[in-house]
Design a protein around this motif. Structure first.
Motif, PDB file in Angstrom:
ATOM      1  N   VAL A 225      -7.705  -4.959-100.469  1.00 24.68           N
ATOM      2  CA  VAL A 225      -8.527  -5.355-101.614  1.00 24.68           C
ATOM      3  C   VAL A 225      -7.802  -5.073-102.933  1.00 24.68           C
ATOM      4  CG1 VAL A 225     -10.701  -5.057-100.366  1.00 24.68           C
ATOM      5  CG2 VAL A 225      -9.731  -3.124-101.628  1.00 24.68           C
ATOM      6  N   GLN A 226      -6.468  -4.993-102.846  1.00 22.42           N
ATOM      7  CA  GLN A 226      -5.607  -4.847-104.027  1.00 22.42           C
ATOM      8  C   GLN A 226      -5.733  -3.490-104.701  1.00 22.42           C
ATOM      9  OE1 GLN A 226      -3.548  -7.432-104.298  1.00 22.42           O
ATOM     10  NE2 GLN A 226      -4.697  -8.386-102.657  1.00 22.42           N
ATOM     11  N   TYR A 227      -6.201  -2.486-103.978  1.00 24.98           N
ATOM     12  CA  TYR A 227      -6.274  -1.138-104.536  1.00 24.98           C
ATOM     13  C   TYR A 227      -4.968  -0.425-104.230  1.00 24.98           C
ATOM     14  CZ  TYR A 227      -8.088   3.471-105.747  1.00 24.98           C
ATOM     15  OH  TYR A 227      -8.294   4.701-106.336  1.00 24.98           O
ATOM     16  N   THR A 228      -4.296   0.072-105.248  1.00 17.91           N
ATOM     17  CA  THR A 228      -2.958   0.643-105.094  1.00 17.91           C
ATOM     18  C   THR A 228      -3.045   2.116-104.726  1.00 17.91           C
ATOM     19  OG1 THR A 228      -2.162  -0.897-106.775  1.00 17.91           O
ATOM     20  CG2 THR A 228      -0.697   0.898-106.178  1.00 17.91           C
ATOM     21  N   GLU A 229      -3.103   2.392-103.433  1.00 14.60           N
ATOM     22  CA  GLU A 229      -3.023   3.769-102.968  1.00 14.60           C
ATOM     23  C   GLU A 229      -1.578   4.039-102.536  1.00 14.60           C
ATOM     24  OE1 GLU A 229      -2.654   3.679 -99.284  1.00 14.60           O
ATOM     25  OE2 GLU A 229      -2.517   1.597 -99.910  1.00 14.60           O
ATOM     26  N   VAL A 230      -1.341   5.167-101.860  1.00 12.04           N
ATOM     27  CA  VAL A 230       0.021   5.613-101.620  1.00 12.04           C
ATOM     28  C   VAL A 230       0.787   4.655-100.706  1.00 12.04           C
ATOM     29  CG1 VAL A 230      -0.600   7.109 -99.653  1.00 12.04           C
ATOM     30  CG2 VAL A 230       1.445   7.602-101.019  1.00 12.04           C
ATOM     31  N   LEU A 231       0.129   4.072 -99.702  1.00 14.52           N
ATOM     32  CA  LEU A 231       0.835   3.151 -98.814  1.00 14.52           C
ATOM     33  C   LEU A 231       1.224   1.872 -99.542  1.00 14.52           C
ATOM     34  CD1 LEU A 231       1.901   2.440 -96.036  1.00 14.52           C
ATOM     35  CD2 LEU A 231      -0.356   1.542 -95.443  1.00 14.52           C
ATOM     36  N   LEU A 248       8.379   3.898 -95.972  1.00 14.12           N
ATOM     37  CA  LEU A 248       7.348   4.229 -94.986  1.00 14.12           C
ATOM     38  C   LEU A 248       7.421   5.702 -94.604  1.00 14.12           C
ATOM     39  CD1 LEU A 248       7.416   1.096 -92.645  1.00 14.12           C
ATOM     40  CD2 LEU A 248       5.694   1.703 -94.352  1.00 14.12           C
ATOM     41  N   PHE A 249       8.645   6.238 -94.559  1.00 15.79           N
ATOM     42  CA  PHE A 249       8.790   7.676 -94.307  1.00 15.79           C
ATOM     43  C   PHE A 249       8.216   8.486 -95.471  1.00 15.79           C
ATOM     44  CE2 PHE A 249      12.203   6.582 -91.190  1.00 15.79           C
ATOM     45  CZ  PHE A 249      11.654   7.255 -90.109  1.00 15.79           C
ATOM     46  N   VAL A 250       8.394   8.005 -96.697  1.00 16.06           N
ATOM     47  CA  VAL A 250       7.826   8.680 -97.860  1.00 16.06           C
ATOM     48  C   VAL A 250       6.306   8.722 -97.745  1.00 16.06           C
ATOM     49  CG1 VAL A 250       7.483   8.549-100.356  1.00 16.06           C
ATOM     50  CG2 VAL A 250       9.754   8.155 -99.387  1.00 16.06           C
ATOM     51  N   ALA A 251       5.702   7.582 -97.393  1.00 15.30           N
ATOM     52  CA  ALA A 251       4.243   7.542 -97.219  1.00 15.30           C
ATOM     53  C   ALA A 251       3.799   8.492 -96.108  1.00 15.30           C
ATOM     54  CB  ALA A 251       3.798   6.112 -96.910  1.00 15.30           C
ATOM     55  N   TRP A 254       3.740  12.140 -97.299  1.00 10.40           N
ATOM     56  CA  TRP A 254       2.592  12.492 -98.131  1.00 10.40           C
ATOM     57  C   TRP A 254       1.299  12.524 -97.327  1.00 10.40           C
ATOM     58  CZ3 TRP A 254       2.834  15.296-102.021  1.00 10.40           C
ATOM     59  CH2 TRP A 254       3.847  15.189-102.966  1.00 10.40           C
ATOM     60  N   TYR A 255       1.148  11.634 -96.328  1.00 11.66           N
ATOM     61  CA  TYR A 255      -0.040  11.695 -95.481  1.00 11.66           C
ATOM     62  C   TYR A 255      -0.070  13.000 -94.691  1.00 11.66           C
ATOM     63  CZ  TYR A 255      -1.601   6.909 -96.324  1.00 11.66           C
ATOM     64  OH  TYR A 255      -2.090   5.760 -96.910  1.00 11.66           O
ATOM     65  N   LEU A 256       1.108  13.425 -94.208  1.00  8.52           N
ATOM     66  CA  LEU A 256       1.173  14.694 -93.471  1.00  8.52           C
ATOM     67  C   LEU A 256       0.836  15.868 -94.381  1.00  8.52           C
ATOM     68  CD1 LEU A 256       4.357  14.113 -91.292  1.00  8.52           C
ATOM     69  CD2 LEU A 256       2.005  14.318 -90.479  1.00  8.52           C
TER      70      LEU A 256
END
Length: 302
Positions: A225-231, A248-251, A254-256
């Protein structure tokens, strides 16, 4: 009286030798070896690890990280409020409120959250204008921003799951508590607020913590929905720079980090509400480390 001529022999002291668990250490060595092999395999892959380190604290990534935390917390708060409301409605003796609650849970648990996000984002196709009479009137496109669509999509979906969790917690409280409160002249609402819900929290907290951890990861879907979250932030950087896997490793990093931090908070919150129901509270992470280290020492023979 005749005395026994046999000499009295003192009992031999019992020597207690703790049992050694060699299998635990063998399995631990095997796991460490496999983990080391996995790390080595990734280190030899075609990944520019320097890019991962450089982009972890990138301003665009940090902004997306803040958006992830914001939408997760707001959606979880909305889901918790709706969960309590619809759980009470579900347990009500009023057939209308019970049916409405069941219908809400049935719909939002039965459809994927991805579909619900798209439905809210494209709501203007059905209702071009939101008209609440003299209260409020505006174009749906202006109202249904990416944040609002993400909040409604995640929050309403989470509310259905929280309703079942809260209902299970309420039903875990003995009915005698409610009967005693009514005998003291307390109303149904006050009994729920003062007697039932505080006791039900011990059952509600653990799955609620798990739901919030899951919400942090599910928030990655709001990019639709065009919301700019970390991914989405890391994906945009990866598309522009060509470092797709690195971002993708950066994302993932941060998720971890987020899930680890909130998991620690969940542990201590559960530990607090477990007081009075367990004979001994679960060990803290530091206590577990010290307990495991103590097993490395050679046990003394008593």
């Amino acid at each position: 009286m005749r005395k026994d001529p046999r000499p009295v022999t003192p009992y031999e002291a019992i020597r207690a030798v703790p049992v050694r668990h060699y299998g635990r250490w063998v399995s631990a060595v095997v796991v460490v070896v496999l983990l080391g092999w996995l790390v080595y395999a990734f280190s030899q892959g075609d990944v520019i690890w320097g890019t991962v380190g450089d982009k972890v604290l990138d301003q665009q990534v940090l902004k997306g990280l803040w958006h992830t935390v914001l939408i997760s917390v707001c959606s979880m708060a909305l889901g918790l409020v709706l969960g309590v409301l619809f759980a009470v409605m579900r347990l009500s003796k009023n057939p209308v409120t019970g049916a409405v609650s069941w219908l809400y849970i049935w719909f939002f648990r039965g459809t994927p959250v991805y579909v619900q996000l798209l439905m809210w984002f494209n709501l203007s196709l059905i209702f071009p204008v939101i008209n609440l009479g003299p209260i409020y009137k505006n174009d749906t496109v202006a109202v249904m921003t990416p944040f609002v669509a993400a909040l409604l999509g995640l929050g309403l979906n989470e509310g259905a799951y929280m309703a079942e969790i809260v209902r299970a917690g309420i039903q875990s409280v003995d009915e005698g508590q409610t009967e005693a409160a009514h005998a003291l002249g307390m109303t149904g609402g006050r009994t729920m607020r003062r007697i039932v819900l505080p006791q039900a929290m011990r059952v509600i907290i653990p799955p609620t913590g798990n739901e919030f951890i899951n919400m942090l990861k599910t928030s990655s879907l709001v990019s639709v929905v065009q919301y700019t979250e970390v991914l989405r932030a890391t994906s945009d950087i990866g598309s522009d720079s060509g470092a797709v896997m690195e971002m993708l490793f950066v994302a993932s990093v941060w998720y971890l980090v987020l899930t680890s931090v909130f998991s620690v908070g969940q542990f201590y919150l559960e530990r607090r509400y477990a007081r009075g129901s367990l004979r001994s509270l679960p060990l803290t992470p530091w206590q577990k480390v010290m307990s495991n280290l103590s097993t490395l020492r050679r046990p003394k023979v008593a």
